[in-house]
Every structure is written in C-alpha cells, then in structure tokens.
Design an enzyme around this catalytic site. Structure first.
Site, short mmCIF file in Angstrom:
data_model
loop_
_atom_site.label_atom_id
_atom_site.label_comp_id
_atom_site.label_asym_id
_atom_site.label_seq_id
_atom_site.Cartn_x
_atom_site.Cartn_y
_atom_site.Cartn_z
N LYS A 120 74.02 29.62 33.15
CA LYS A 120 73.48 28.41 33.77
C LYS A 120 72.65 27.61 32.77
O LYS A 120 72.76 26.38 32.69
CB LYS A 120 72.64 28.75 35.00
CG LYS A 120 73.47 29.20 36.18
CD LYS A 120 72.60 29.62 37.35
CE LYS A 120 73.45 30.10 38.52
NZ LYS A 120 72.61 30.50 39.68
N ALA A 137 67.54 30.59 36.26
CA ALA A 137 67.32 31.90 36.85
C ALA A 137 68.45 32.19 37.82
O ALA A 137 69.09 31.27 38.34
CB ALA A 137 65.98 31.95 37.57
N ASP A 138 68.69 33.47 38.05
CA ASP A 138 69.67 33.85 39.05
C ASP A 138 69.20 35.13 39.71
O ASP A 138 68.73 36.05 39.04
CB ASP A 138 71.05 34.06 38.45
CG ASP A 138 72.10 34.10 39.54
OD1 ASP A 138 72.53 33.03 39.99
OD2 ASP A 138 72.46 35.21 39.99
N THR A 139 69.32 35.17 41.03
CA THR A 139 68.89 36.33 41.80
C THR A 139 70.10 37.02 42.40
O THR A 139 70.96 36.37 42.99
CB THR A 139 67.91 35.90 42.91
OG1 THR A 139 66.76 35.33 42.29
CG2 THR A 139 67.48 37.09 43.75
#
Length: 174
Positions: free
Chosen positions: A57, A79-81
């Site tokens: 991203k 960010a990625d969760t």
C-alpha cells in the site's frame, strides 16, 4: 532559499487511522487510499500478510499522481490489519452471514490482531513494524451477535468487528 516542509501522506481512507494521527498532532497533508489485491498467498502467515500489504500500500501510494504532485518531500504511511485464529485469516465480511460466522468463530476464544505498518521516507527507504495483539473474546450469545450485526459496525472491518466501538464489550482480555 527556504527548505520545503516535509509532508505526510496517509495511504488509507480509514477514519480510525486519521483520528489516531490527529490525536498525535500529526494530521496528514494528504489521504491517498490505494486499491491493491489483498489476497493471502499460499503458505503466507497472517503476520507476513499484514506486513506485505502495508508495504504494498505504501509503495503504491508513493507512485500515485497526487503524491507525486506534492510540493516537496513526503513521508508515506500505510498500515494493514489482519485478524487471525491460528493461521486462518478472518477477513472483512462481505455480508451479514459472513460477519455472523466470523463473530461465532471468535466467540469464547483468543485470536491475534496483526497490524503491519510501513513508512516510506522522503529518500525512498521503507521502514516496517509489526504490532501483534492477542485478544480474547467472551462467549457471545445469539443476542450479542444479532445486536452487533444490526449496528452495521462490522462493515469493512477485519474480523467483522471494531474493538474501538461496540465490540469492546466482547473483549475479556488483551
């Protein structure tokens, strides 16, 4: 000659991520969400998935026309969760039935919430970090699940819930 102020780009449309940056007195100069394939690769762990997606991203945002058009150097933050039970990733449910199944799976058990972070510096260096949070849910009743689903809060959330919202009541421990 004056130096140009360094900008901050948030590679996300998430109101929660924006609120966190604003809370830290770091409002982004630009929000530039990107659309990438978030599919898990064969044998990819949930932890690795969240880091890879954050990095992809950030890199995609760094190539975006709006970011390239910024006047001066910029940091790009993504960010990625990922929510997982063991190696099984619980994605963002696309329907009420999928959300109900996710909550039923998480009911009464522990799971991990992995948040991968990637910051690309003005010099193009990517720096990554991982936050691994172990969350234990109480045993959810049918009423708990139905009420939560009716709120609509599950939409667009990894694991089908938002811990900073009504689902906070589901948490026994972190």
């Amino acid at each position: 000659m004056t130096e140009k102020r360094v900008k901050l780009v948030l590679a996300s449309a998430s109101p929660r991520r924006l609120a966190l940056l604003e809370q830290a007195a770091l409002p982004p100069d630009l929000m530039n969400p990107v659309d990438i394939d978030e599919s898990q690769r064969k044998r990819e762990t949930p932890r690795s998935l969240s880091l890879r997606l954050a990095e992809e991203k950030a890199k995609a945002a760094s190539r975006a026309p709006l970011v390239k058009a910024l006047d001066g150097p910029a940091f790009i933050l993504a960010a990625d969760t990922v929510v997982a039970v063991g190696r099984r990733v619980i994605g963002k449910p696309q329907s009420v039935d999928e959300a109900a199944a996710a909550l039923a799976l998480l009911s009464g058990r522990a799971h991990h919430v992995y948040t991968g972070l990637c910051l690309i510096t003005p010099k193009g260096t990517a720096r990554t970090r991982m936050v691994d949070t172990k969350v234990r849910f109480k045993r959810l009743t049918r009423e708990d699940i139905d009420s939560y689903l009716a709120s609509g809060e599950w939409r667009g959330k990894a694991g089908g819930y938002a811990i900073q919202g009504r689902a906070e009541a589901f948490v026994r421990s972190i």
